[in-house]
Design a protein around this motif. Structure first.
Motif, PDB file in Angstrom:
ATOM      1  N   LEU A 191      15.989  -5.525  33.294  1.00 37.99           N
ATOM      2  CA  LEU A 191      15.188  -4.384  33.754  1.00 37.99           C
ATOM      3  C   LEU A 191      14.897  -3.388  32.620  1.00 37.99           C
ATOM      4  N   LEU A 192      15.913  -2.958  31.903  1.00 35.65           N
ATOM      5  CA  LEU A 192      15.698  -1.960  30.844  1.00 35.65           C
ATOM      6  C   LEU A 192      14.863  -2.518  29.685  1.00 35.65           C
ATOM      7  N   PRO A 193      15.105  -3.750  29.242  1.00 38.97           N
ATOM      8  CA  PRO A 193      14.202  -4.309  28.221  1.00 38.97           C
ATOM      9  C   PRO A 193      12.752  -4.435  28.705  1.00 38.97           C
ATOM     10  N   GLU A 194      12.565  -4.806  29.983  1.00 37.15           N
ATOM     11  CA  GLU A 194      11.200  -4.885  30.518  1.00 37.15           C
ATOM     12  C   GLU A 194      10.552  -3.494  30.539  1.00 37.15           C
ATOM     13  N   LEU A 195      11.324  -2.505  30.941  1.00 39.77           N
ATOM     14  CA  LEU A 195      10.803  -1.131  30.951  1.00 39.77           C
ATOM     15  C   LEU A 195      10.438  -0.694  29.533  1.00 39.77           C
ATOM     16  N   ASN A 196      11.267  -1.058  28.576  1.00 43.28           N
ATOM     17  CA  ASN A 196      10.967  -0.713  27.177  1.00 43.28           C
ATOM     18  C   ASN A 196       9.657  -1.372  26.725  1.00 43.28           C
ATOM     19  N   ARG A 197       9.461  -2.643  27.113  1.00 45.04           N
ATOM     20  CA  ARG A 197       8.223  -3.351  26.748  1.00 45.04           C
ATOM     21  C   ARG A 197       7.008  -2.681  27.398  1.00 45.04           C
ATOM     22  N   ALA A 246      16.296  17.233  27.697  1.00 44.18           N
ATOM     23  CA  ALA A 246      14.886  16.951  27.377  1.00 44.18           C
ATOM     24  C   ALA A 246      14.621  15.452  27.378  1.00 44.18           C
ATOM     25  N   ASN A 247      15.263  14.724  28.298  1.00 48.23           N
ATOM     26  CA  ASN A 247      15.133  13.266  28.311  1.00 48.23           C
ATOM     27  C   ASN A 247      13.680  12.828  28.480  1.00 48.23           C
ATOM     28  N   LYS A 248      13.342  11.721  27.805  1.00 48.31           N
ATOM     29  CA  LYS A 248      11.991  11.158  27.868  1.00 48.31           C
ATOM     30  C   LYS A 248      12.100   9.652  28.071  1.00 48.31           C
ATOM     31  N   GLU A 249      11.253   9.101  28.913  1.00 43.66           N
ATOM     32  CA  GLU A 249      11.213   7.647  29.080  1.00 43.66           C
ATOM     33  C   GLU A 249      10.127   7.114  28.148  1.00 43.66           C
ATOM     34  N   TRP A 250      10.532   6.742  26.948  1.00 47.76           N
ATOM     35  CA  TRP A 250       9.625   6.299  25.895  1.00 47.76           C
ATOM     36  C   TRP A 250      10.071   4.939  25.360  1.00 47.76           C
ATOM     37  N   GLY A 251       9.081   4.147  24.955  1.00 46.04           N
ATOM     38  CA  GLY A 251       9.383   2.891  24.277  1.00 46.04           C
ATOM     39  C   GLY A 251      10.110   3.178  22.971  1.00 46.04           C
ATOM     40  N   GLY A 252      11.207   2.473  22.724  1.00 51.27           N
ATOM     41  CA  GLY A 252      12.039   2.733  21.543  1.00 51.27           C
ATOM     42  C   GLY A 252      13.277   3.508  21.950  1.00 51.27           C
ATOM     43  N   LEU A 253      13.084   4.607  22.643  1.00 49.55           N
ATOM     44  CA  LEU A 253      14.208   5.402  23.151  1.00 49.55           C
ATOM     45  C   LEU A 253      14.914   4.637  24.272  1.00 49.55           C
ATOM     46  N   MET A 254      14.128   3.949  25.069  1.00 50.13           N
ATOM     47  CA  MET A 254      14.707   3.156  26.166  1.00 50.13           C
ATOM     48  C   MET A 254      15.606   2.059  25.597  1.00 50.13           C
ATOM     49  N   GLU A 255      15.154   1.429  24.537  1.00 47.00           N
ATOM     50  CA  GLU A 255      15.867   0.285  23.968  1.00 47.00           C
ATOM     51  C   GLU A 255      17.099   0.701  23.171  1.00 47.00           C
ATOM     52  N   ASP A 256      16.937   1.720  22.338  1.00 48.45           N
ATOM     53  CA  ASP A 256      18.002   2.053  21.384  1.00 48.45           C
ATOM     54  C   ASP A 256      18.907   3.191  21.828  1.00 48.45           C
ATOM     55  N   TYR A 257      18.629   3.781  22.965  1.00 53.74           N
ATOM     56  CA  TYR A 257      19.455   4.906  23.424  1.00 53.74           C
ATOM     57  C   TYR A 257      19.940   4.653  24.852  1.00 53.74           C
ATOM     58  N   TYR A 258      19.025   4.683  25.825  1.00 51.63           N
ATOM     59  CA  TYR A 258      19.453   4.530  27.223  1.00 51.63           C
ATOM     60  C   TYR A 258      20.058   3.156  27.500  1.00 51.63           C
ATOM     61  N   ALA A 259      19.404   2.095  27.052  1.00 52.28           N
ATOM     62  CA  ALA A 259      19.917   0.742  27.326  1.00 52.28           C
ATOM     63  C   ALA A 259      21.254   0.510  26.634  1.00 52.28           C
ATOM     64  N   GLN A 260      21.430   1.083  25.432  1.00 55.48           N
ATOM     65  CA  GLN A 260      22.705   0.926  24.703  1.00 55.48           C
ATOM     66  C   GLN A 260      23.850   1.589  25.478  1.00 55.48           C
ATOM     67  N   ARG A 261      23.567   2.753  26.044  1.00 52.90           N
ATOM     68  CA  ARG A 261      24.619   3.436  26.822  1.00 52.90           C
ATOM     69  C   ARG A 261      24.994   2.630  28.058  1.00 52.90           C
ATOM     70  N   TRP A 262      23.967   2.129  28.756  1.00 52.40           N
ATOM     71  CA  TRP A 262      24.262   1.351  29.957  1.00 52.40           C
ATOM     72  C   TRP A 262      24.998   0.064  29.616  1.00 52.40           C
ATOM     73  N   GLY A 263      24.624  -0.542  28.488  1.00 52.50           N
ATOM     74  CA  GLY A 263      25.313  -1.761  28.055  1.00 52.50           C
ATOM     75  C   GLY A 263      26.789  -1.501  27.800  1.00 52.50           C
ATOM     76  N   LEU A 264      27.074  -0.391  27.123  1.00 50.49           N
ATOM     77  CA  LEU A 264      28.462  -0.026  26.826  1.00 50.49           C
ATOM     78  C   LEU A 264      29.241   0.242  28.118  1.00 50.49           C
ATOM     79  N   PHE A 265      28.602   0.934  29.058  1.00 44.26           N
ATOM     80  CA  PHE A 265      29.242   1.272  30.336  1.00 44.26           C
ATOM     81  C   PHE A 265      29.627  -0.009  31.085  1.00 44.26           C
ATOM     82  N   VAL A 266      28.671  -0.921  31.206  1.00 42.50           N
ATOM     83  CA  VAL A 266      28.934  -2.177  31.939  1.00 42.50           C
ATOM     84  C   VAL A 266      30.022  -2.990  31.238  1.00 42.50           C
ATOM     85  N   HIS A 267      29.944  -3.084  29.901  1.00 39.62           N
ATOM     86  CA  HIS A 267      30.966  -3.840  29.161  1.00 39.62           C
ATOM     87  C   HIS A 267      32.353  -3.242  29.367  1.00 39.62           C
TER      88      HIS A 267
END
Length: 751
Positions: A611-617, A668-689
């Motif tokens: 989902l998050l990689p698709e959103l980033n794309r 000041a969160n923003k849903e932007w390509g690049g930020l989704m991949e390298d910031y939000y998705a990384q946090r969620w990945g760490l949380f799940v792991h």
């Protein structure tokens, strides 16, 4: 008292209030457009040329201020024999907004931050008589002190030119003009005897100047390079010249008492208060020094600064400054509060005897425990009635005029704040803004003199700003369902009923928050640091959003050539995936607490790896949703690599940590390509792991341990040095359609 005496007294009181209201507004008579009628006409001709190219010649434009006999803007349009549209208005702004009304309602055209739809019919549709457009509102105000940091901080002149055109088309005649003020402050501080180090330790970096100006913080993100001052000053000269050419009245900055620490070295006897920490900052970047307005030094510094402002920028006599913004005053004594506002106003009138103080009314809401009626009245009445205009900043949700008897006689502007932090995310209060200004106008002894838009950040939810600006020219609330159906036609240049139906669904749900006291601050788990205490509540039925999504995706193939449609396809899909993230988060939490590892792996895996990689794309496929653009604009202002890196750090920090240690994390969160991949998705990945590891090892999840680990991810993003695309990548329709096929069934399951 006899009934006759009582009724006589009521009449006398009513008469006195009427006289007060009349005198109050009379004090604003000198606030007028500076440019000549001919110059304002030329400004509108230039705007039309930029907008319509050769077709601009089909409009005959003139400004005639005598068209209005009561200082309220008016525009009259008619068709000429040779198929041109003749537009005459009382100001350039009146003409521009009159022509935009014609383009909207006769040509089905649309102009917005996220693209224009300008398929103007040939020949221009004829007007059968005179189309007269006028307003009940003397002022149409625009911008928030914060907008200059959250949105326009990195703008060049080309972007400012587009924004000022947008302002004119949307009827704005009272815009804030805060760019370049630090250059003048630097001169004032030097004249007072501060050294360069003392000045550099005071100004914050560009992305945080709004809060430096308001006395909340200093130094962080700085120092400001000299090239910054030069660049911003040149920009301000252009901004002011263009605003005034349309007949706008730019609001300029004045002194609030916020001073550099170095003033204490020069004036050790000065009456200075050091404030407590602001937000979560410690005293290395907050705990500002505030000069008591009653100290003679206040008048000296305030008038020295304002004389610089007037000398360099000229004046239209309206100045903004905010004392006690998100800061509790040292005393609640009404005499003290009156003395404070009297002194602030005196520092203005010492330089400009015709000064009007424009003040944000935010403090009365943000510190309601302190600002009781006696305190509010004392502060407001320290200034002669009519010489202050109060912005009722968040009136769509927290109107202050209604419990302060119309600000105790001071003129006010009814404002829609709408957005905090420049967040992405759908939001609106359409019923409230549709009725609110009209109720405020008919409020007993109303001192309302205008309508305003005060978002902390712009370039989102364009529909809300089109509706709000249009209401300034309406005599009564609109039929929302009909209005938004026509909006869909204009925005896409298409009469497809499914598009109008989609927008009616959005307007009745996600754009119609009716929860009392609701603050639209995107608290979606998607853009917040993961924990087990996340806010998952929404104010609308997601079923309406999903239905609208389906209608828009199905209409997409024939509309992908329209920039406005491509933007909305991304934006609606983004909102759906934001909601689905919440659903996956709840599944992850349930699986963890029930110790179901397979379910945790499934929900966490789909979220993090699909989902998050698709959103980033998806976000990366549209130029309006790119982190790379924000960073490139910041870097471009640096004259060397060192400055470029400073500005890039400012740009990255603001949208993530907001402070060195996450003091205002994700505000000041923003849903932007690049930020989704390298910031939000990384946090969620760490949380799940981490959750998987806890279930594997039988250890409890510790939020503190996670916070320390995730902070390294967050800080790592700020300094990762990665270059992000500044041009869209991928096919928006293909990506959105794939997401729809994959996630629409999932969305229906969540209902």
């Amino acid at each position: 008292m006899s009934p006759r005496c009582r009724s006589s007294l009521v009449l006398v009181v009513a008469f006195c209030l009427l006289i007060t209201a009349h005198c109050t507004f009379h004090t604003l008579d000198h606030i007028k457009a500076k440019a000549s009628d001919a110059a304002q006409g030329r400004a509108v001709v230039g705007l039309l040329r930029r907008l319509l190219g050769n077709r601009s010649a089909e409009f005959v434009v003139s400004v005639n201020r005598s068209l209005s006999n009561d200082s309220l803007d008016v525009c009259e349009l008619r068709s000429s024999k040779n198929n041109k549209i003749v537009a005459v208005g009382s100001t350039g702004v009146a003409v521009a907004s009159g022509i935009y009304n014609y383009l909207k309602y006769f040509c089905n055209c649309h102009i917005s931050w996220s693209g224009n739809q300008l398929d103007v019919p040939r020949p221009l549709p004829r007007l059968s008589g005179v189309l007269r457009i006028n307003t009940q509102h003397r002022f149409r105000y625009y911008q928030n002190v914060c907008t200059f940091s959250y949105s326009s901080v990195w703008w060049n002149w080309a972007r400012w030119e587009r924004e000022i055109d947008w302002m004119a088309l949307n009827g704005i005649n009272l815009p804030m003009a805060f760019t370049g003020q630090e250059a003048l402050w630097q001169e004032v501080y030097r004249a007072l005897g501060l050294n360069q180090l003392e000045i550099e330790e005071f100004f914050s970096g560009p992305a945080f100047l709004a809060w430096n100006r308001m006395g909340n913080m200093f130094k962080f993100g700085g120092p400001l390079p000299q090239s910054w001052h030069v660049n911003q000053l040149l920009l301000q000269f252009k901004i002011l010249e263009r605003m005034r050419s349309f007949g706008m009245i730019p609001v300029l900055p004045a002194f609030s008492g916020n001073i550099p620490k170095g003033i204490l070295r020069l004036y050790p006897e000065a009456n200075v208060t050091r404030l407590g920490p602001w937000a979560q900052f410690n005293c290395s970047f907050s705990c500002s020094y505030i000069l008591d307005p009653r100290d003679p030094l206040f008048l000296q510094i305030g008038s020295l600064y304002l004389s610089q402002v007037v000398k360099q920028f000229g004046t239209d006599h309206i100045y903004n400054t905010d004392t006690f913004n998100e800061m509790t005053p040292p005393s609640s004594d009404p005499d003290y509060l009156s003395a404070v506002s009297r002194s602030v106003f005196a520092s203005m009138t010492a330089v400009d005897p015709q000064a009007i103080w424009l003040m944000q009314g935010w403090l009365f809401f943000s510190d309601a425990a302190f600002w009781k009626p006696a305190q509010i009245q004392a502060l407001l009445h320290g200034v002669p009635l009519g010489r202050m205009i109060v912005l009722d900043l968040f009136a769509e949700t927290e109107p202050i005029f209604s419990y302060t008897e119309s600000f105790y006689g001071q003129p006010f502007i009814w404002c829609m704040l709408h957005n905090f932090g420049g967040n992405s995310g759908f939001f609106g209060t359409v019923e409230s803004i549709n009725s609110g200004p009209f109720k405020a106008l008919s409020f007993p002894n109303s001192t309302m003199v205008g309508i305003g838009m005060t978002p902390e950040g712009i370039e989102q939810n364009p529909v809300m700003y089109e509706l709000m600006s249009e209401l300034a020219w309406r005599k009564e609330p609109v039929n929302l369902s009909k209005w938004v159906s026509l909006y869909a036609v204009r925005r896409y240049g298409s009469t497809q009923e499914d598009l109008a139906a989609a927008w009616r669904l959005l307007f009745a749900s996600v754009y119609n928050c009716t929860i009392p006291h609701y603050r639209n601050h995107n608290h979606s788990p998607l853009v917040r640091r993961p924990s087990f205490h996340m806010n998952t509540e929404i104010w609308y039925d997601p079923a309406d959003l999903f239905k609208a999504w389906k209608l828009i995706v199905e209409a997409a193939p024939s509309l992908m050539s329209k920039e406005t449609f491509r933007y909305d396809l991304v934006d609606v899909t983004r909102q759906v995936l934001q909601d689905l993230t919440t659903s996956f988060y709840q599944d992850i939490a349930d699986a963890f607490w029930n110790q179901k590892l397979p379910e945790l792996l499934t929900a966490g895996g789909v979220l993090v790896y699909d989902l998050l990689p698709e959103l980033n794309r998806l976000l990366s496929s549209n130029r309006n949703f790119l982190l790379g653009t924000w960073l490139e604009q910041a870097r471009f202002l640096g004259i060397d690599e060192k400055e470029a890196q400073l500005y890039e750090m400012n740009a990255r920090n603001q949208v993530t940590l907001w402070g060195p240690d996450g003091e205002i994390l994700d505000y000041a969160n923003k849903e932007w390509g690049g930020l989704m991949e390298d910031y939000y998705a990384q946090r969620w990945g760490l949380f799940v792991h981490m959750l998987v590891d806890c279930l594997d090892s039988g250890q409890p999840f510790k939020q503190d341990t996670f916070n320390q680990a995730v902070f390294q991810v967050e800080k790592g993003f700020i300094y990762n040095g990665r270059k992000y695309p500044t041009k869209p990548q991928g096919d928006t329709y293909e990506i959105a359609h794939r997401i729809f096929l994959k996630y629409y069934p999932q969305a229906l399951k969540t209902l």
